[in-house]
Design an enzyme around this catalytic site. Sequence first.
Site, short mmCIF file in Angstrom:
data_model
loop_
_atom_site.label_atom_id
_atom_site.label_comp_id
_atom_site.label_asym_id
_atom_site.label_seq_id
_atom_site.Cartn_x
_atom_site.Cartn_y
_atom_site.Cartn_z
N ARG A 185 -2.30 5.43 -10.31
CA ARG A 185 -2.49 4.82 -9.22
C ARG A 185 -3.98 4.53 -8.57
NH1 ARG A 185 1.63 4.50 -4.52
NH2 ARG A 185 1.08 7.01 -4.29
N ASN A 215 4.36 2.28 -7.60
CA ASN A 215 4.87 2.26 -8.48
C ASN A 215 6.20 1.63 -7.97
OD1 ASN A 215 3.56 4.88 -8.47
ND2 ASN A 215 3.93 6.70 -6.76
#
Length: 92
Positions: free
Chosen positions: A21, A39
């Site tokens: 990320r 996520n």
Amino acid sequence: MSDRMRARVFVSGRVQGVYYRANTRDAARARDVDGWVRNLSDGRVEAVFEGDETAVEGMIEWCHTGSPAATVRDVDVSYEEPQAESGFTIRR
């Protein structure tokens, strides 16, 4: 703004716990792409990229490798109408 596009991407493989990320955020900001990344509970990463076509397609290509510690198995892409995203963030 007619050249602005939006892509929703689902990335599977070893993509959580490997800074995927954070690296996605940094890569998107470097390309001036707006959107977000998060996520998912099933182990995938979901991202939305919005910007000019070249930059968004560049982010989609980037997702196939992702962060250095990631092992990407699959990247699923769908295109949507732009939603005027502004900036790029990590969602929790």
